[in-house]
Scaffold this motif. Structure first.
Motif, mmCIF file in Angstrom:
data_model
loop_
_atom_site.group_PDB
_atom_site.id
_atom_site.type_symbol
_atom_site.label_atom_id
_atom_site.label_comp_id
_atom_site.label_asym_id
_atom_site.label_seq_id
_atom_site.Cartn_x
_atom_site.Cartn_y
_atom_site.Cartn_z
ATOM 1 N N VAL A 132 0.879 -1.172 0.000
ATOM 2 C CA VAL A 132 0.000 0.000 0.000
ATOM 3 C C VAL A 132 0.913 1.217 0.000
ATOM 4 C CG1 VAL A 132 -1.815 1.258 1.191
ATOM 5 C CG2 VAL A 132 -1.792 -1.247 1.252
ATOM 6 N N PHE A 133 0.839 2.047 -1.051
ATOM 7 C CA PHE A 133 1.822 3.107 -1.247
ATOM 8 C C PHE A 133 1.410 4.474 -0.715
ATOM 9 C CE2 PHE A 133 2.921 0.160 -4.829
ATOM 10 C CZ PHE A 133 4.155 -0.218 -4.340
ATOM 11 N N ASN A 134 0.137 4.658 -0.339
ATOM 12 C CA ASN A 134 -0.273 5.973 0.159
ATOM 13 C C ASN A 134 -1.285 5.808 1.289
ATOM 14 O OD1 ASN A 134 -2.347 5.002 -1.444
ATOM 15 N ND2 ASN A 134 -2.874 7.006 -2.292
ATOM 16 N N PRO A 135 -1.453 6.833 2.146
ATOM 17 C CA PRO A 135 -2.342 6.720 3.318
ATOM 18 C C PRO A 135 -3.794 6.446 2.949
ATOM 19 C CG PRO A 135 -0.865 8.610 3.532
ATOM 20 C CD PRO A 135 -0.702 8.105 2.140
ATOM 21 N N SER A 136 -4.254 6.957 1.820
ATOM 22 C CA SER A 136 -5.648 6.736 1.434
ATOM 23 C C SER A 136 -5.882 5.361 0.826
ATOM 24 C CB SER A 136 -6.094 7.811 0.438
ATOM 25 O OG SER A 136 -5.268 7.783 -0.724
ATOM 26 N N LYS A 137 -4.836 4.569 0.704
ATOM 27 C CA LYS A 137 -4.907 3.202 0.192
ATOM 28 C C LYS A 137 -5.533 3.129 -1.210
ATOM 29 C CE LYS A 137 -5.180 1.246 4.836
ATOM 30 N NZ LYS A 137 -5.911 0.367 5.774
#
Length: 792
Positions: free
Chosen positions: A680-685
């Motif tokens: 998962v590459f970013n906080p917002s998934k």
């Protein structure tokens, strides 16, 4: 003195009591005494130790291995008033509660919950498809290749180190041969699949068919109020492009749930097969270059109806068509003993296949009381038919390239097949306070009719060869009974089952009839010991049967060229397996040691005659096999947003042959490693990635030696518009190393195979989800929740 002794005994008793491990269980219902599923139950005990669980579909919950002393338990659910109870735990206790509905309930709520990618259960391993990046835009067959422990080679599904397995759809066995099963699975898009269950030792509830276990593909059903659906399209680039498109639409309202989907796939692949046969005086190098084209539309529709509070009725239909044609060139180069060119045999061929399948299910589920007792009746009908035509010619050339006189010939092989499969299954589940009893029966009726013919062209007219024309009728009926008993005693879980199957078969081909009937018992045993919350020990045993596919019983010869043909064996008998497995799980790590013995095993043997250079492939019973396997799986988060599942297996195979044409025995070690990583590459998934890799070391498979092979896949997915739009790019077999290479020895003649099935592919997938994404807690009906859970 006596008082001191009594005091000491009292202190010891209190100390032992405080250390005792006790269970708490019960049932949660609403004010109308209807079971409430998914209620959160929180218990707080000594040393501020806190545990959580949820009620199941019938409202039951259980906590195990609790310490004695003062506890508090809280029951909470959306739209209901929470209940908090204080009590002192000194023995196994049952607490049943009723929750009152909150008058200020929410109209609806968005629920987002993510299951683990891999779940380990008592008798199976579950792969949750919705959490796999590579699952987007694929079909069921390709998706199986992403599941740990599962291998898909040459469109055949097997388990690592063990061999081919049977496949079920929604707990129903698909009665097709390997090639036909592959086509069927390719017609099922991954977007319609909820989870895949790998059952290495099936309990007594399931058919005993399949020596190496079962794989159960569970399809999705509608769970939300109102309309919900999706549309998807994908482009796949291998040597050539394949395009696919489809969608699904679901509707749920009050007592009715409707579900439907339609998909179509069109494209071509270029498989490559090469073999070398080392005759005493010649070496034959055979290269098969093939491009095959497929157009595969398929669809499904189903309805569930809650007739009463305790009665659920269901009806579903699945159907599909496969239009297939291929263009082949088979070039056989013959070398003399000094490795000089002797001659060349060239064969051009094209095949046309039109196949259809239809599947219908009707079921009734009757809840018998509020404790979970229930009756389920399933009736299934499956029909498969195909019409195959294969045109091919043969031309022989001298070493100087000139055509050998009168060597040109043209042939036509045809085959028509119709399979009808009916089953009627009844299951009764009787949970009691101290044990659970289940039993049931199943009746199955299989009718297979095949019409095969062989023609040779004379003066541009195809003339029938009566000696190679065949009608094959095969019937197989099986009646089965099973009983299963399970019980929990403190930290121990026990499950014992017994299944009995009585089978009658009748096959008629070329005026040759094969009748047989037999009764067999298949026991199963599962024992689990939970040392604590993290450590679990288990042992299980099961006996299985592997009945041959009906096409393997047909003695008719199917020629690929004038020197090579395949034929069935009407006297082929079932094989049997005894399986034992020991397993230990500690938190994120599982290790298991298994052993299986195969008796009366059968396989295809390519019998070669050095005098005539003919190759005749025929299945025969000739193997007694022993398989030992040590498997290790670890699942953990390396870092935030990085989940990895790693498996390493070591196995030892030993096979003994009862026929003189093959080696008397062959044994050897093998190993397998795989890693599946999700990111998962970013906080917002909304940006996700996946990397998977497996490596198969050289191994022994029956009386064949397989060389190493390995595979690397990459995938990335992005989500837009509140995650309603999904765009994915996946690349499979990037290194082009997923090749099947093996060797065998028959009649002292060595055979080597090197096959590649166009598995290096790049796929771009687009998916749009629409409709109501919200779930109303108050609309969950306990009567049909089990049916919905079957596909979650």
């Amino acid at each position: 003195m006596l008082n001191k002794i009594l005091a000491l005994i009292f202190i010891i008793f209190i100390s032992l009591t405080l250390k005792a491990q006790i269970n708490l269980s019960g049932r949660v219902a609403d004010q109308e005494y209807k079971a409430l599923p998914f209620v959160t139950v929180k218990i707080s005990g000594p040393q501020n130790r806190v545990n959580y669980t949820q009620t199941d579909s019938l409202g039951f919950y259980t906590f195990k291995n609790l310490q004695t002393g003062k506890h508090s338990v809280v029951f909470s659910a959306l739209n209901f008033k929470a209940i908090n109870q204080l009590f002192t735990l000194i023995k196994d206790t049952i607490i049943n509660v009723q929750l009152m509905r909150n008058p200020n309930t929410l109209v609806d709520i968005q629920i987002n919950a993510k299951k683990a990618l891999i779940e380990k259960k008592i008798d199976r391993t579950v792969f949750n498809v919705e959490n796999s990046i590579s699952a987007i835009g694929t079909d069921a067959l390709e998706l199986l290749s992403k599941v740990p422990s599962v291998r898909v080679l040459n469109d055949k599904v097997s388990l690592v180190g063990k061999g081919e397995v049977n496949v079920m759809i929604n707990d129903k066995l698909v009665p097709l041969s390997a090639d036909e099963l592959a086509n069927y699975l390719k017609s099922i898009p991954s977007g319609t699949i909820a989870k895949i269950e790998v059952i290495t030792n099936p309990p007594a509830k399931y058919d005993a068919q399949g020596n190496n276990g079962l794989i159960n593909i569970v399809l999705k059903k509608a769970t939300a109020e109102g309309f919900k659906g999706s549309v998807n399209t994908a482009l796949t680039q291998a040597n050539y492009i394949t395009a696919s498109a489809g969608g699904n639409l679901n509707y749920r309202r009050n007592k009715i749930t409707l579900s439907s989907n339609f998909n179509i796939r069109k494209g071509s692949l270029v498989p490559f097969e090469q073999s070398d046969v080392f005759y005493p005086a010649q070496t034959w190098n055979i290269v098969n270059k093939d491009r095959n084209f497929r157009t595969v539309p398929s669809g499904q529709i189903g309805i569930d109806y809650q007739a009463t509070k305790k009665t659920v009725l269901g009806l579903s239909y699945n159907g599909g068509v496969t239009s297939f044609h291929s263009e082949e060139n088979i070039k056989t180069t013959v070398y003399n003993p000094t490795n000089g060119l002797d001659s060349i045999l060239n064969s051009d061929a094209n095949a046309k296949i039109m196949s259809h399948y239809h599947s219908a299910n009707v079921y009734l589920k009757q809840t018998l009381d509020s404790t979970g007792k229930q009756l389920t009746i399933n009736g299934d009908w499956f029909k498969y038919s195909d019409d195959k035509n294969r045109f091919f010619n043969n031309t022989s050339y001298f070493q100087n390239g000139e055509i050998i006189p009168h060597s040109f010939a043209e042939y036509l092989s045809t085959s028509k097949q119709n399979i009808d499969f009916f089953t009627l299954k009844t299951d009764v589940d009787l949970p009691y306070k101290t044990f659970k009893l289940s039993f049931g029966t199943k009746l199955s009726f299989i009718n297979n009719q095949s019409d095969l013919a062989f023609y040779k062209a004379r003066n541009a007219v195809y003339e029938l060869d009566p000696g190679q024309t065949n009608l094959f009728n095969y019937q197989e009926n099986t009646q089965a009974l099973y009983v299963n008993f399970s019980k929990t005693i403190k930290q121990w879980d026990f499950q014992v089952g017994l299944r009995g199957e009585y089978t009658q078969i009748d096959g008629l081909s070329v005026n040759e009839q094969n009748r047989n009937e037999y009764f067999r018992l298949f026991p199963t045993l599962f024992i689990i010991y939970r040392a604590n919350d993290k450590s679990t020990f288990s042992v299980n045993y099961g006996r299985r049967i592997n009945r041959p596919a009906y096409r393997k019983l047909n003695p008719f010869r199917w020629y690929s060229n004038q020197y090579a043909y395949a034929e069935g064996n009407p006297f082929l008998q079932p094989s049997y397996n005894d399986n034992i497995e020991l397993s230990y799980t500690y938190n994120i790590y599982t290790t298991s040691l298994s052993f299986s013995k195969t008796t009366n095993g059968f396989n295809d043997v390519n019998f070669i005659d050095a005098a005539t250079n003919t190759q005749a492939a025929q299945p025969v019973n000739f193997i007694t096999g022993y398989h030992y396997q040590l498997s290790n799986v670890i699942n953990f988060n390396i870092a935030k947003g990085w989940e990895t599942i790693n498996q390493f297996d070591v196995f030892y195979n030993a096979s003994n042959s009862s026929i003189a044409q093959t080696l008397g025995s062959l044994n050897g070690f093998g190993a397998y490693f795989s890693t599946l990583n999700q990111f998962v590459f970013n906080p917002s998934k909304t940006i996700l990635g996946e990397v998977s890799f497996w490596y198969q070391f050289p191994t022994v498979d029956g009386l064949n030696k397989n060389k190493k092979q390995y595979n690397l896949d990459l995938g990335i997915k992005t989500l837009f518009l509140h995650k309603k739009i999904q765009l994915a790019i996946t690349a499979s077999d990037i290194l082009k190393t997923n090749r099947y290479r093996s060797s065998s020895l028959v009649n002292n003649i060595r055979q080597e195979y090197n096959n590649y099935y166009d598995s290096r592919q790049l796929r771009i997938t687009f998916r749009y989800n629409f409709g109501n994404e919200k779930i109303k807690q108050q609309d969950r009906k306990p009567g049909n929740e089990e049916e919905r859970k079957r596909s979650n």
